[in-house]
Design a protein around this motif. Structure first.
Motif, PDB file in Angstrom:
ATOM      1  N   THR A  93       0.781  -1.279   0.040  1.00 15.96           N
ATOM      2  CA  THR A  93      -0.075   0.147   0.044  1.00 15.96           C
ATOM      3  C   THR A  93       0.899   1.203   0.056  1.00 15.96           C
ATOM      4  N   SER A  94       0.714   2.158  -0.960  1.00 18.81           N
ATOM      5  CA  SER A  94       1.599   3.525  -1.017  1.00 18.81           C
ATOM      6  C   SER A  94       0.445   4.373  -1.161  1.00 18.81           C
ATOM      7  N   ALA A  95       0.685   5.534  -0.180  1.00 21.39           N
ATOM      8  CA  ALA A  95      -0.058   6.728  -0.275  1.00 21.39           C
ATOM      9  C   ALA A  95       0.672   8.019   0.326  1.00 21.39           C
ATOM     10  N   GLN A  96       0.511   8.942  -0.208  1.00 19.17           N
ATOM     11  CA  GLN A  96       1.208  10.267   0.279  1.00 19.17           C
ATOM     12  C   GLN A  96       0.152  11.230   0.447  1.00 19.17           C
ATOM     13  N   ILE A  97       0.001  11.662   1.483  1.00 21.03           N
ATOM     14  CA  ILE A  97      -1.227  12.506   1.635  1.00 21.03           C
ATOM     15  C   ILE A  97      -0.712  13.957   2.569  1.00 21.03           C
ATOM     16  N   GLN A  98      -1.482  14.877   1.839  1.00 20.83           N
ATOM     17  CA  GLN A  98      -0.949  16.482   2.511  1.00 20.83           C
ATOM     18  C   GLN A  98      -1.801  16.560   3.511  1.00 20.83           C
ATOM     19  N   GLY A  99      -1.231  17.345   4.443  1.00 16.03           N
ATOM     20  CA  GLY A  99      -2.400  17.822   5.695  1.00 16.03           C
ATOM     21  C   GLY A  99      -1.919  19.031   6.102  1.00 16.03           C
ATOM     22  N   TYR A 100      -2.731  19.808   6.718  1.00 15.65           N
ATOM     23  CA  TYR A 100      -2.726  21.098   7.427  1.00 15.65           C
ATOM     24  C   TYR A 100      -3.101  21.177   8.948  1.00 15.65           C
ATOM     25  N   VAL A 101      -2.664  22.143   9.780  1.00 15.25           N
ATOM     26  CA  VAL A 101      -3.318  22.426  10.815  1.00 15.25           C
ATOM     27  C   VAL A 101      -3.331  23.925  10.697  1.00 15.25           C
ATOM     28  N   PHE A 102      -4.914  24.477  10.952  1.00 20.83           N
ATOM     29  CA  PHE A 102      -5.022  25.807  10.857  1.00 20.83           C
ATOM     30  C   PHE A 102      -6.107  26.200  11.698  1.00 20.83           C
ATOM     31  N   TYR A 103      -5.722  26.846  12.984  1.00 18.51           N
ATOM     32  CA  TYR A 103      -7.014  27.368  13.720  1.00 18.51           C
ATOM     33  C   TYR A 103      -7.026  28.820  13.373  1.00 18.51           C
ATOM     34  N   PRO A 104      -8.164  29.231  13.055  1.00 19.69           N
ATOM     35  CA  PRO A 104      -8.276  30.879  13.014  1.00 19.69           C
ATOM     36  C   PRO A 104      -8.160  31.446  14.412  1.00 19.69           C
ATOM     37  N   ALA A 105      -7.643  32.679  14.408  1.00 28.15           N
ATOM     38  CA  ALA A 105      -7.572  33.288  15.674  1.00 28.15           C
ATOM     39  C   ALA A 105      -8.923  33.442  16.193  1.00 28.15           C
ATOM     40  N   LEU A 106      -9.101  33.793  17.522  1.00 24.57           N
ATOM     41  CA  LEU A 106     -10.482  33.914  18.049  1.00 24.57           C
ATOM     42  C   LEU A 106     -10.759  35.484  18.476  1.00 24.57           C
ATOM     43  N   GLN A 107     -11.753  36.043  17.919  1.00 28.54           N
ATOM     44  CA  GLN A 107     -12.112  37.498  18.292  1.00 28.54           C
ATOM     45  C   GLN A 107     -13.518  37.338  19.095  1.00 28.54           C
ATOM     46  N   PRO A 108     -13.771  38.463  19.643  1.00 28.21           N
ATOM     47  CA  PRO A 108     -14.764  38.557  20.656  1.00 28.21           C
ATOM     48  C   PRO A 108     -16.148  38.677  19.779  1.00 28.21           C
ATOM     49  N   ALA A 109     -17.256  38.387  20.201  1.00 26.51           N
ATOM     50  CA  ALA A 109     -18.738  38.448  19.604  1.00 26.51           C
ATOM     51  C   ALA A 109     -19.094  39.946  19.851  1.00 26.51           C
ATOM     52  N   SER A 110     -18.281  40.795  19.392  1.00 26.81           N
ATOM     53  CA  SER A 110     -18.710  42.068  19.407  1.00 26.81           C
ATOM     54  C   SER A 110     -19.980  42.493  18.591  1.00 26.81           C
ATOM     55  N   ASP A 111     -20.674  43.593  18.912  1.00 29.01           N
ATOM     56  CA  ASP A 111     -21.730  43.958  18.541  1.00 29.01           C
ATOM     57  C   ASP A 111     -21.361  44.119  16.874  1.00 29.01           C
ATOM     58  N   GLN A 112     -20.182  44.560  16.627  1.00 29.23           N
ATOM     59  CA  GLN A 112     -19.668  44.660  15.355  1.00 29.23           C
ATOM     60  C   GLN A 112     -19.605  43.586  14.312  1.00 29.23           C
ATOM     61  N   ASN A 113     -19.074  42.546  15.220  1.00 35.37           N
ATOM     62  CA  ASN A 113     -19.035  41.149  14.534  1.00 35.37           C
ATOM     63  C   ASN A 113     -20.295  40.545  14.170  1.00 35.37           C
ATOM     64  N   VAL A 114     -21.076  40.573  15.210  1.00 37.36           N
ATOM     65  CA  VAL A 114     -22.482  40.023  15.288  1.00 37.36           C
ATOM     66  C   VAL A 114     -23.374  40.701  14.085  1.00 37.36           C
ATOM     67  N   GLY A 115     -23.217  41.817  14.183  1.00 37.32           N
ATOM     68  CA  GLY A 115     -23.993  42.778  13.055  1.00 37.32           C
ATOM     69  C   GLY A 115     -23.670  42.443  11.586  1.00 37.32           C
ATOM     70  N   GLN A 116     -22.519  41.894  11.375  1.00 40.16           N
ATOM     71  CA  GLN A 116     -22.289  41.483   9.900  1.00 40.16           C
ATOM     72  C   GLN A 116     -22.647  40.161   9.630  1.00 40.16           C
ATOM     73  N   LEU A 117     -23.289  39.250  10.740  1.00 39.91           N
ATOM     74  CA  LEU A 117     -23.916  38.117  10.355  1.00 39.91           C
ATOM     75  C   LEU A 117     -24.755  38.088   9.041  1.00 39.91           C
ATOM     76  N   LYS A 118     -24.780  37.002   8.311  1.00 39.36           N
ATOM     77  CA  LYS A 118     -25.730  36.986   7.212  1.00 39.36           C
ATOM     78  C   LYS A 118     -26.745  36.067   7.287  1.00 39.36           C
ATOM     79  N   VAL A 119     -28.005  36.362   7.097  1.00 37.41           N
ATOM     80  CA  VAL A 119     -29.113  35.380   6.980  1.00 37.41           C
ATOM     81  C   VAL A 119     -29.939  35.639   5.795  1.00 37.41           C
ATOM     82  N   PRO A 120     -30.728  34.549   5.287  1.00 39.85           N
ATOM     83  CA  PRO A 120     -31.768  34.788   4.418  1.00 39.85           C
ATOM     84  C   PRO A 120     -32.595  35.915   4.656  1.00 39.85           C
ATOM     85  N   ALA A 121     -32.904  36.629   3.290  1.00 41.35           N
ATOM     86  CA  ALA A 121     -34.102  37.847   3.546  1.00 41.35           C
ATOM     87  C   ALA A 121     -35.063  37.442   4.243  1.00 41.35           C
TER      88      ALA A 121
END
Length: 411
Positions: A46-74
């Motif tokens: 069995t021969s396999a070559q697999i490419q893997g990543y680790v990427f955790y986005p940084a954490l920001q607060p749930a500020s009014d500005q951040n929450v205000g730009q959430l998108k939901v259907p019309a």
């Protein structure tokens, strides 16, 4: 269904290296393909070559500005139902409007109440203390709660508080990599308990790992209902067909776009392939079926997914919508909380998605709440976990990174 023993999949440049059950993961930036030769038996290499990543986005607060730009259907709007909650995970709601959230790390179940009906909770109290409590489900006027190895039940008092929890089950398998148990009662009045795998991909020594279990209301007569399910945290029954559906987490370290998350119709006695078969019938190079069984033979007895979703999105809670507040075409569709990736070069998930059903069958996914990824995909302010339909027909979902429960309404 017959597949060749070799296949090629596109992948991205390497950012991190790992070792998957003896399969080397390359760190060569010039490797642009995931290549595998996977023979049916171990008489060939069995021969396999697999490419893997680790990427955790940084954490920001749930500020009014951040929450205000959430998108939901019309026509929809989203707001904070409650905040400052610690690490809320799974949610449950009562007919009287009480909202319950588990906090596994704190070992508590909390109750949130919107006493004035303004769409925001104004009262919070702890109603149970159970070490590593996670799954919640209300059935026959009682609250059922799952920890790693235990299932408890408590009476629900008229004011929504809980009586003393009583242990029904004490010997579920050890947690390992996936200790987050969930539970629910089906149309057959049986208790269903999801038990994840102890590992990313491996043969399990305990047959109850990587399964959905079924038991009586009192926890007795526990049996394996379905197996080969790596970690099906979110599951539920279609309100009309009564068929059981669940979202299973795919295997990590198979590349940016493998393994896709699976939506399975879960049937009694079925095997969903983990750890040997994944996705649309592909062979896992790191784990070969035991004994003389070939991949192809194992594939023949594997039930494949009805739909798949972007790899590493990490589906958590799933709930069917049966409320009256949303437009009629939402009724009997399902919502899924996508917690978000860590094992991928560019983040995916971090959203609520809608699962469309037509004539009782799933046909597609579409975004419902998005915008938790910010700063050009380098940061987030919410990894989503729990989902529940409130008694008023709004949709609630939890984020355990900033301690928020959100509410989506259709005024």
């Amino acid at each position: 269904m017959k597949l060749p023993s070799y296949f090629r999949k596109p992948a991205s440049a390497v950012m991190a290296c790992a070792l998957l059950a003896g399969v080397a993961v390359s760190c060569d930036d010039d490797d642009d393909f995931w290549d595998a030769f996977i023979p049916e038996t171990d008489k060939e290499a069995t021969s396999a070559q697999i490419q893997g990543y680790v990427f955790y986005p940084a954490l920001q607060p749930a500020s009014d500005q951040n929450v205000g730009q959430l998108k939901v259907p019309a026509g929809f709007q989203v707001n904070k139902f409650a905040e400052g909650l610690g690490k809320p995970r799974m949610l449950a709601t009562s007919e009287k409007g009480h909202v319950y959230a588990s906090d596994r790390e704190a070992g508590i179940v909390m109750m949130l109440t919107d006493t004035d009906g303004d769409g925001m909770a104004d009262d919070k109290k702890t109603v149970a203390n159970i070490k590593q409590v996670h799954g919640l489900h209300i059935y026959n006027g009682k609250m059922y709660m799952a920890a790693v190895k235990e299932v408890f039940v408590a009476d629900i008092n008229p004011d929504g508080t809980l009586g003393q929890p009583r242990m029904l089950i004490s010997d579920l398998p050890d947690g390992g990599q996936h200790p987050n148990r969930t539970l629910a009662f089906g149309p057959d009045q049986k208790m269903y308990i999801s038990v994840g795998s102890t590992c990313n991909a491996c043969p399990e020594s305990n047959p109850e790992n990587a399964t959905l279990l079924r038991a009586e209301e009192d926890g007795s007569n526990r049996k394996i209902f379905a197996k080969g399910l790596r970690n099906t945290i979110g599951f539920g029954w279609h309100p009309e067909t009564k068929e059981l559906w669940g979202m299973d987490h795919g295997i990590d370290w198979l590349g940016d776009d493998e393994q896709k998350e699976e939506l399975n119709q879960i049937s009694q006695g079925a095997d969903y392939g983990w750890p040997y078969i994944y996705g649309e019938g592909k062979y896992n190079p790191g784990d070969r079926p035991k004994g003389d069984t070939t991949y192809q033979q194992y594939l023949q007895k594997t039930k494949l997914p009805s739909l798949t979703y972007q790899a590493h999105s990490a589906p958590m809670a799933m709930t069917f919508y049966s409320g009256a507040q949303f437009p009629e075409d939402y009724r009997n569709d399902a919502f899924v909380a996508m917690r978000g990736s860590w094992n991928r070069s560019s983040p995916v998930g971090y959203k609520i998605v809608r699962m469309h059903f037509e004539n009782g069958k799933p046909v597609r996914f579409e975004d419902f709440v998005t915008g938790f990824i910010v700063n050009n995909n380098k940061a987030h302010f919410g990894r989503l976990v729990g989902l529940a339909v409130h008694s008023d027909g709004s949709l609630l979902f939890s984020d355990d990174t900033n301690g928020v429960v959100y509410r989506v309404s259709h005024p």
